[in-house]
Scaffold this motif. Sequence first.
Motif, PDB file in Angstrom:
ATOM      1  N   ARG A  25      29.418 -42.504   7.220  1.00 27.88           N
ATOM      2  CA  ARG A  25      28.842 -42.822   5.537  1.00 27.88           C
ATOM      3  C   ARG A  25      29.800 -43.389   4.808  1.00 27.88           C
ATOM      4  O   ARG A  25      31.093 -43.216   5.212  1.00 27.88           O
ATOM      5  N   PRO A  26      29.435 -44.098   3.820  1.00 24.95           N
ATOM      6  CA  PRO A  26      30.331 -44.821   2.990  1.00 24.95           C
ATOM      7  C   PRO A  26      31.509 -43.810   2.364  1.00 24.95           C
ATOM      8  O   PRO A  26      30.974 -42.797   2.148  1.00 24.95           O
ATOM      9  N   GLY A  27      32.816 -44.313   2.516  1.00 25.89           N
ATOM     10  CA  GLY A  27      33.968 -43.378   1.992  1.00 25.89           C
ATOM     11  C   GLY A  27      34.533 -42.679   3.495  1.00 25.89           C
ATOM     12  O   GLY A  27      35.555 -42.309   3.371  1.00 25.89           O
ATOM     13  N   SER A  70      31.556 -49.040   0.538  1.00 26.05           N
ATOM     14  CA  SER A  70      30.249 -48.675  -0.262  1.00 26.05           C
ATOM     15  C   SER A  70      30.030 -49.755  -1.046  1.00 26.05           C
ATOM     16  O   SER A  70      30.670 -50.513  -1.587  1.00 26.05           O
ATOM     17  N   LEU A  71      28.563 -49.750  -1.542  1.00 22.57           N
ATOM     18  CA  LEU A  71      28.302 -50.652  -2.524  1.00 22.57           C
ATOM     19  C   LEU A  71      28.077 -49.983  -4.113  1.00 22.57           C
ATOM     20  O   LEU A  71      27.284 -48.937  -4.188  1.00 22.57           O
ATOM     21  N   ASP A  72      28.676 -50.758  -4.985  1.00 18.97           N
ATOM     22  CA  ASP A  72      28.380 -50.250  -6.325  1.00 18.97           C
ATOM     23  C   ASP A  72      27.148 -50.790  -7.010  1.00 18.97           C
ATOM     24  O   ASP A  72      26.609 -51.645  -6.120  1.00 18.97           O
ATOM     25  N   LEU A 156      25.074 -50.248   4.494  1.00 19.51           N
ATOM     26  CA  LEU A 156      26.252 -49.658   3.384  1.00 19.51           C
ATOM     27  C   LEU A 156      25.403 -48.706   2.599  1.00 19.51           C
ATOM     28  O   LEU A 156      26.049 -48.226   1.788  1.00 19.51           O
ATOM     29  N   MET A 157      24.226 -48.628   2.622  1.00 28.40           N
ATOM     30  CA  MET A 157      23.554 -47.995   1.954  1.00 28.40           C
ATOM     31  C   MET A 157      23.186 -46.641   2.228  1.00 28.40           C
ATOM     32  O   MET A 157      22.367 -46.475   3.248  1.00 28.40           O
ATOM     33  N   ALA A 158      23.446 -45.531   1.733  1.00 26.04           N
ATOM     34  CA  ALA A 158      23.621 -44.306   2.440  1.00 26.04           C
ATOM     35  C   ALA A 158      22.285 -43.736   2.639  1.00 26.04           C
ATOM     36  O   ALA A 158      21.943 -42.905   3.600  1.00 26.04           O
ATOM     37  N   ASP A 209      18.496 -42.884  -6.864  1.00 26.40           N
ATOM     38  CA  ASP A 209      19.966 -42.915  -7.102  1.00 26.40           C
ATOM     39  C   ASP A 209      20.126 -42.334  -8.812  1.00 26.40           C
ATOM     40  O   ASP A 209      21.060 -41.510  -8.910  1.00 26.40           O
TER      41      ASP A 209
END
Length: 215
Positions: A25-27, A70-72, A156-158, A209
Amino acid sequence: MSQGKPQIKDAYTLILEAIDVGTFRPGDRLVESDLADRFGVSRTPIREALQRLETQSLLARDGRSLIVASLDHNQMAELYVVRAELEGLAARLAARHATTEEIRVLRDQVDEDRALVNDPPALSRANRRFHKQIHLASHNRYLVQQLDLVHRSMVLMATTSLAAEGRGEVAMNEHEAIVEAIAKRDEEAAYRALKDHISVAFVTRLKADARSNET
């Protein structure tokens, strides 16, 4: 002598799929030796796959380590803007160029995918297949290539927006409307239906979100 290339491709695909299904996952930090053990390949193809993923901005540097990017909020918004325009164009061109057989496949996919509305992970995979079929039905190789890049970044979207309550059924109705516009050769309606579909998915994701950030 030519065994290296397939092995590198396999390593890349394995890592990408692991990110896609949420194993990484992102991170999350990706360690070369751990990945080699997990996937049963040598470290050289793993190293080259990681370099390729970093070049594509799917991995990022955290000191000396590589982590899943990850995408902000702004990146996600930018991605959806591009996706909506390109997907809309694919639907427009599919309305112009799709064969009778390709339209039949799209209709069959919608019918089959309705059985998955209560299984978000499976529906997400089916959703990608559906959109890919529209891309191919556009009969424009350069557009397909650009959409492949966009969809690669989507991993990249969790979470999937299809996990939101009621979204699966609504999305299937939207898919049906897209296919019917393509079948009628109504380019403008197909373009608009696909763009609206992406817009609703984005709004659904933003709401999810916002809820997850509540304290």
